[in-house]
Design a protein around this motif. Structure first.
Motif, PDB file in Angstrom:
ATOM      1  N   GLN A  50       7.070  31.051  -6.345  1.00  0.00           N
ATOM      2  CA  GLN A  50       6.166  31.173  -5.203  1.00  0.00           C
ATOM      3  C   GLN A  50       4.863  31.836  -5.633  1.00  0.00           C
ATOM      4  OE1 GLN A  50       7.985  33.095  -1.892  1.00  0.00           O
ATOM      5  NE2 GLN A  50       9.421  31.447  -1.522  1.00  0.00           N
ATOM      6  N   ALA A  51       3.776  31.452  -4.982  1.00  0.00           N
ATOM      7  CA  ALA A  51       2.474  32.052  -5.250  1.00  0.00           C
ATOM      8  C   ALA A  51       1.675  32.094  -3.960  1.00  0.00           C
ATOM      9  CB  ALA A  51       1.722  31.250  -6.311  1.00  0.00           C
ATOM     10  N   ALA A  52       0.946  33.170  -3.768  1.00  0.00           N
ATOM     11  CA  ALA A  52       0.135  33.317  -2.558  1.00  0.00           C
ATOM     12  C   ALA A  52      -1.128  32.469  -2.621  1.00  0.00           C
ATOM     13  CB  ALA A  52      -0.238  34.782  -2.353  1.00  0.00           C
ATOM     14  N   SER A  53      -1.570  32.114  -3.817  1.00  0.00           N
ATOM     15  CA  SER A  53      -2.827  31.384  -3.975  1.00  0.00           C
ATOM     16  C   SER A  53      -2.609  29.885  -4.153  1.00  0.00           C
ATOM     17  CB  SER A  53      -3.595  31.934  -5.178  1.00  0.00           C
ATOM     18  OG  SER A  53      -2.833  31.746  -6.349  1.00  0.00           O
ATOM     19  N   SER A  54      -1.495  29.350  -3.683  1.00  0.00           N
ATOM     20  CA  SER A  54      -1.213  27.919  -3.831  1.00  0.00           C
ATOM     21  C   SER A  54      -2.194  27.091  -3.028  1.00  0.00           C
ATOM     22  CB  SER A  54       0.205  27.599  -3.350  1.00  0.00           C
ATOM     23  OG  SER A  54       1.153  28.187  -4.191  1.00  0.00           O
ATOM     24  N   VAL A  55      -2.623  25.972  -3.614  1.00  0.00           N
ATOM     25  CA  VAL A  55      -3.495  25.026  -2.920  1.00  0.00           C
ATOM     26  C   VAL A  55      -2.956  23.623  -3.136  1.00  0.00           C
ATOM     27  CG1 VAL A  55      -5.583  26.418  -3.057  1.00  0.00           C
ATOM     28  CG2 VAL A  55      -5.051  24.849  -4.901  1.00  0.00           C
ATOM     29  N   GLN A  56      -3.312  22.713  -2.239  1.00  0.00           N
ATOM     30  CA  GLN A  56      -2.895  21.317  -2.339  1.00  0.00           C
ATOM     31  C   GLN A  56      -3.796  20.604  -3.336  1.00  0.00           C
ATOM     32  OE1 GLN A  56      -0.298  20.342  -0.396  1.00  0.00           O
ATOM     33  NE2 GLN A  56      -0.217  18.287  -1.207  1.00  0.00           N
ATOM     34  N   LEU A  57      -3.192  19.839  -4.271  1.00  0.00           N
ATOM     35  CA  LEU A  57      -3.966  19.102  -5.262  1.00  0.00           C
ATOM     36  C   LEU A  57      -3.979  17.619  -4.934  1.00  0.00           C
ATOM     37  CD1 LEU A  57      -2.907  20.839  -8.593  1.00  0.00           C
ATOM     38  CD2 LEU A  57      -5.044  21.077  -7.355  1.00  0.00           C
ATOM     39  N   GLU A  58      -4.668  16.843  -5.762  1.00  0.00           N
ATOM     40  CA  GLU A  58      -4.826  15.413  -5.543  1.00  0.00           C
ATOM     41  C   GLU A  58      -3.479  14.700  -5.603  1.00  0.00           C
ATOM     42  OE1 GLU A  58      -6.473  16.754  -8.356  1.00  0.00           O
ATOM     43  OE2 GLU A  58      -8.370  17.201  -7.408  1.00  0.00           O
ATOM     44  N   LYS A  59      -3.422  13.551  -4.938  1.00  0.00           N
ATOM     45  CA  LYS A  59      -2.197  12.767  -4.945  1.00  0.00           C
ATOM     46  C   LYS A  59      -1.992  12.048  -6.266  1.00  0.00           C
ATOM     47  CE  LYS A  59      -2.094  11.908  -0.011  1.00  0.00           C
ATOM     48  NZ  LYS A  59      -0.935  12.378   0.598  1.00  0.00           N
ATOM     49  N   THR A  60      -3.052  11.585  -6.890  1.00  0.00           N
ATOM     50  CA  THR A  60      -2.899  10.904  -8.163  1.00  0.00           C
ATOM     51  C   THR A  60      -2.977  11.933  -9.276  1.00  0.00           C
ATOM     52  OG1 THR A  60      -5.272  10.461  -8.223  1.00  0.00           O
ATOM     53  CG2 THR A  60      -3.865   8.726  -7.341  1.00  0.00           C
ATOM     54  N   SER A  61      -1.854  12.132  -9.939  1.00  0.00           N
ATOM     55  CA  SER A  61      -1.789  13.106 -11.015  1.00  0.00           C
ATOM     56  C   SER A  61      -0.612  12.771 -11.918  1.00  0.00           C
ATOM     57  CB  SER A  61      -1.641  14.519 -10.447  1.00  0.00           C
ATOM     58  OG  SER A  61      -0.483  14.596  -9.657  1.00  0.00           O
ATOM     59  N   ILE A  62      -0.570  13.429 -13.062  1.00  0.00           N
ATOM     60  CA  ILE A  62       0.531  13.279 -14.005  1.00  0.00           C
ATOM     61  C   ILE A  62       1.487  14.436 -13.744  1.00  0.00           C
ATOM     62  CG2 ILE A  62       1.175  13.144 -16.431  1.00  0.00           C
ATOM     63  CD1 ILE A  62      -1.775  12.323 -16.985  1.00  0.00           C
ATOM     64  N   MET A  63       2.696  14.132 -13.274  1.00  0.00           N
ATOM     65  CA  MET A  63       3.676  15.159 -12.931  1.00  0.00           C
ATOM     66  C   MET A  63       4.693  15.286 -14.057  1.00  0.00           C
ATOM     67  SD  MET A  63       3.006  16.071  -9.641  1.00  0.00           S
ATOM     68  CE  MET A  63       4.476  16.449  -8.766  1.00  0.00           C
ATOM     69  N   ILE A  64       4.735  16.452 -14.691  1.00  0.00           N
ATOM     70  CA  ILE A  64       5.685  16.735 -15.763  1.00  0.00           C
ATOM     71  C   ILE A  64       6.555  17.891 -15.291  1.00  0.00           C
ATOM     72  CG2 ILE A  64       5.952  17.490 -18.155  1.00  0.00           C
ATOM     73  CD1 ILE A  64       3.198  16.253 -18.713  1.00  0.00           C
ATOM     74  N   ALA A  65       7.874  17.771 -15.440  1.00  0.00           N
ATOM     75  CA  ALA A  65       8.798  18.813 -14.996  1.00  0.00           C
ATOM     76  C   ALA A  65       9.446  19.479 -16.201  1.00  0.00           C
ATOM     77  CB  ALA A  65       9.881  18.219 -14.098  1.00  0.00           C
ATOM     78  N   ILE A  66       9.674  20.782 -16.062  1.00  0.00           N
ATOM     79  CA  ILE A  66      10.434  21.537 -17.053  1.00  0.00           C
ATOM     80  C   ILE A  66      11.623  22.136 -16.312  1.00  0.00           C
ATOM     81  CG2 ILE A  66      10.397  23.337 -18.803  1.00  0.00           C
ATOM     82  CD1 ILE A  66       7.347  23.202 -18.761  1.00  0.00           C
ATOM     83  N   THR A  67      12.834  21.739 -16.702  1.00  0.00           N
ATOM     84  CA  THR A  67      14.032  22.216 -16.022  1.00  0.00           C
ATOM     85  C   THR A  67      14.405  23.608 -16.518  1.00  0.00           C
ATOM     86  OG1 THR A  67      15.501  21.195 -17.639  1.00  0.00           O
ATOM     87  CG2 THR A  67      14.886  19.851 -15.730  1.00  0.00           C
ATOM     88  N   ALA A  68      15.376  24.218 -15.846  1.00  0.00           N
ATOM     89  CA  ALA A  68      15.795  25.578 -16.190  1.00  0.00           C
ATOM     90  C   ALA A  68      16.377  25.658 -17.596  1.00  0.00           C
ATOM     91  CB  ALA A  68      16.806  26.087 -15.175  1.00  0.00           C
ATOM     92  N   ASN A  69      16.974  24.566 -18.098  1.00  0.00           N
ATOM     93  CA  ASN A  69      17.544  24.597 -19.441  1.00  0.00           C
ATOM     94  C   ASN A  69      16.575  24.063 -20.500  1.00  0.00           C
ATOM     95  OD1 ASN A  69      17.733  22.024 -18.501  1.00  0.00           O
ATOM     96  ND2 ASN A  69      19.864  21.689 -19.076  1.00  0.00           N
TER      97      ASN A  69
END
Length: 136
Positions: A50-69
């Motif tokens: 969580q972050a207090a300074s979160s903002v909405q970004l563009e819909k077209t983007s490159i989404m990369i995920a890093i899992t807990a492991n």
């Protein structure tokens, strides 16, 4: 008196042709399908910090995920740390889009920094980390 005849025994039914209406509906359907923007998700569920300074970004983007492991995932497939640079280079050839990293809150900071570094070395100008809006 012969000019105005009332032919009540003529039974002509009025028919409405709806084929132009169907054509218009199909054209509108095709228009909305073509102009819709789809957000491509990473394919894995991560517990974002969580972050207090979160903002909405563009819909077209490159989404990369890093899992807990420590797995690095794009489009449901694990690409590893070595797959980030070619992926971002290929996606940046089409248009200049931001890279959004969805890192689990339990990911080691060293791995997160390496992912950010690989994205920037591939030419990404904007690299962001996905968070949840702090509700407090």
């Amino acid at each position: 008196m012969g000019r105005f005849k009332n032919n009540s025994d003529d039974s002509t039914d009025a028919v409405v042709d709806i084929s132009p209406l169907i054509d218009c509906v199909f054209i509108l359907l095709i228009f909305f399908i073509v102009t819709t923007t789809f957000v491509e998700e990473t394919g894995v569920e991560v517990d974002k910090p969580q972050a207090a300074s979160s903002v909405q970004l563009e819909k077209t983007s490159i989404m990369i995920a890093i899992t807990a492991n420590g797995e690095i995932v794009y489009g449901g497939n694990e690409i590893g740390i070595s797959g980030i640079r070619p992926l971002v280079k290929r996606m940046m050839q089409k248009e200049d889009v931001p890279v959004i990293i969805q890192a689990d809150q339990n990911v080691m900071s060293g791995l997160l920094v390496r992912v950010i570094d690989e994205a920037k070395l591939a030419g990404a100008m904007k690299v962001s980390i996905a968070t949840l809006k702090n509700q407090g």
